[in-house]
Scaffold this active site. Sequence first.
Site, PDB file in Angstrom:
ATOM      1  N   ASP A 105      -4.940  -4.210  -3.289  1.00  0.00           N
ATOM      2  CA  ASP A 105      -4.167  -3.811  -2.115  1.00  0.00           C
ATOM      3  C   ASP A 105      -4.197  -4.930  -1.072  1.00  0.00           C
ATOM      4  O   ASP A 105      -5.258  -5.401  -0.677  1.00  0.00           O
ATOM      5  CB  ASP A 105      -4.787  -2.531  -1.545  1.00  0.00           C
ATOM      6  CG  ASP A 105      -3.877  -1.841  -0.549  1.00  0.00           C
ATOM      7  OD1 ASP A 105      -3.175  -2.550   0.191  1.00  0.00           O
ATOM      8  OD2 ASP A 105      -3.883  -0.598  -0.494  1.00  0.00           O
ATOM      9  N   SER A 109       0.833  -1.199   0.000  1.00  0.00           N
ATOM     10  CA  SER A 109       0.000   0.000   0.000  1.00  0.00           C
ATOM     11  C   SER A 109       0.876   1.261   0.000  1.00  0.00           C
ATOM     12  O   SER A 109       1.802   1.360  -0.789  1.00  0.00           O
ATOM     13  CB  SER A 109      -0.958  -0.049   1.194  1.00  0.00           C
ATOM     14  OG  SER A 109      -2.043   0.828   1.006  1.00  0.00           O
TER      15      SER A 109
END
Length: 845
Positions: A672, A388
């Site tokens: 993600d 991320s």
Amino acid sequence: MGSSAYSPLDQFIQANPHRKIGTGRKNHEGPHNAEDETGGPQLCWLTVKIISMRNLRKADLLSQTDCYIKLWLPTASCREARTRTVRNSRNPVWNETFHFMIQSEVKNILELTVYDKDTFTPDDQLLTVHFDVAKIQPGEKVHLNFELNPEDQEELEVEFLLENIPGVSENIITNGVLVSREVSCLKVHVDERKMKSPYTRRDFTFTVKGSHEETQDISLNPCCIWGSSETTTFHYIKHSQPRLHMTLPKERFFCGCSSARREMDASSPLAVPLHSLDLGEKVTVMRGESYEVAVKEEDGCKNLDLRLGFDLCAEEQDFICKRKKVVAAALKNVLQLDEDLQEDEQVPVVAVMTTAGGVRSMTAMFGSLLALQELGVLDCTSYISGLSATTWTMAKLYEDANWSQKDLRGPIGDIKEHVIKSKLRCFSLDHMKYYEKELCERKQEGHKVSFTDLWGLFIDCMIHHQASTHKLSDQQLAVNQGQNPLPIYLSLNVKDDFSTLDFKEWVEFTPYEVGFLKYGAFVRSEDFGSEFFMGHLMKKIPESRICFLEGAWSNIFSQNFMDAVYLSGHSDDFWHKWTQGTKCDIEEHPALPKNPHDQTTYLSIPKGRLSNTLQEMMTGRPVVSTYHNFLKGLQLHNKYLENERFCMWKDTVLDSSPNQLNEMGDYLKLVDTAFFINTSCPPILRPERKVDVILHLNYSGGSQTRPLDLFSKYCLEHGIPFPGTELSQEDREHLKECYVFEDNLEAPVLAYFPLVCDTFQKYKAPNVERSPTEMEQGRVDVSNCIAPYGTGLLTYSEENFNKLLNLCSYNILNNKHLILQALRTAVERKKRLKNCSSPQFSKLA
């Protein structure tokens, strides 16, 4: 595949004199270092006779079932075969025979799906039997009854015959999980015979299902002179019984693919079974009044362009050798050792791992690295992993090939300037025009463009003064001398119609390679995003700029409803009840001998239309990042479920369903990692990396223990060595700045840093108290994910930026003794291990 279309075994051998004998199997660890083995994997001819069903269930209450059966064996052919329809019968009888050519080293699961034929609505799928062909021995004819519903005595009767094909085997390359098979290249030539009309353009469409290209178009333009020709190419599995489908211009032509030539009119697509032709020479398959279509098969690509293997690539092994020299000197300094560490045996591998949290995690990571540099521990580190938004920090740092050897206050000052600046400038008219231009160019290069690419450009604008042209492979310059830790970026590959909890696969990115932990399949970082088939590079597409990868690694738009339920800590059992079909093991009679790698025969009953609709709603993701699938075409090894590395990382509902697990999807869909577990630890725990110490830097919002608890549970369930991370209730309520876990000698030592504001409130530096006027600088509210450090917040005030940076730096500095304790423990473990393995110790033992 039906008896009407395919020859039996003896006819196949006679029709294919050009087929060459293969030399065997290769166990692969790189594009050029596989070794041949004796006793090559055998190609076999599988004959399946669908005999009958008894006491067939009804699809509805109004009538008996109009039944037919589809046969699907995707490892042999991409096309389904089917029986005729037997109408209005509870005990249908077919006695139809079908033939498949299979590779014995591949996991071949035959699916027999029973349908009810409907006139005005889609046919109803009643049930599917999944049968592992490995249960049938070569030379054996087996007559089986599958018990579909013992209570109602519902049965399916099938006969199997498996025969070796003499003199025909296949070169395969395998790592014990995936198999790369031989690829053939079919050249299709369209030649102009005579000018039909100077104004008539003739358009041809050719299709080879299951090939990389799938469909190709050829046009003979009106301006072409007589004698011109066009050629197109198809790549496909050599022994997959392919068919060439042709849609031709309407005119009179002669079919030249059979001994008796027939005059026909091309009013509909035609199919030519290529396995029935001797394609060693150029063969005319169609001849019209003004054109001729000919085909010729050639050997496909030789060496693989991806690496099948679980070992580290040669470049990373070389990096580790060079990095250990830096680490050995740094450890001697920070631990004040009297003697030099022996690089090969005594130098521990130290890794820094991070968690997600938007700009909060990006800023916090800068503060942690600054403190590690000040302590001299940064030079003791061999790996840094991120996910991320911490990938933003890493990508920014690795633009400088010597960043860890320079004072980090420089890049910190630069990033602060961007963090405190308004992001409205990123939406200016000039920037929007720039985004549009970049996305158009990306599409023209051959990439599949999505909203995450726009998000990546926005990230680039947020943290750079001008557009960055850096690529992942450019970071090789930052590690080629071992001068910095090796960066590892993490993402998840997902599937449509599945929650992340049900299906996810770890994908790691390094400057050298991109690959799957579970499959042991890696491509060069510069080739990621290009088109592959069966491990061969088919079409080179320019490498993506790293900002587009950042959009994939930190895709905040990929969460679906089921992910939100999971992350909230609630059970999703209720939703599974309404969105999943049923699956149960069934018996076959007579019972067949069981081998360890044989899968149990099972019956699946599909969910209804309402459940399908509900599942789409629950699992639909707004946006995913899409890249060409470099695993396309590869098949699963017959014993893949016994492979230790595969079992270490398998955790999807499809792992025991190879047909669905390894569908030939054109694209990977990356999301993600934080939407499953907020951790970048998996690639650090690959056994091949032999990590001894993990510095776990937690930057998540909300609970500071949940990511660690979830990953500890994950490791326990998968048998991955990981230290026990139990905390007392008092510690959970009042977290300290650092905890060291070292109870498992088979696991790395773990130094865990939650994001807390503990003694920092009273101390501005270790053992340096704050004055009354400085107390405000110690009040940093990081207890939740709301302002001033909310995950969705992209702009901080300068004061809040400095507070967060100083807090994370202080938490590292104030726990120097615990970090050194973890490092010293690792060094002592390495020494003990060396002593235990020494010849003198072995003699005494």
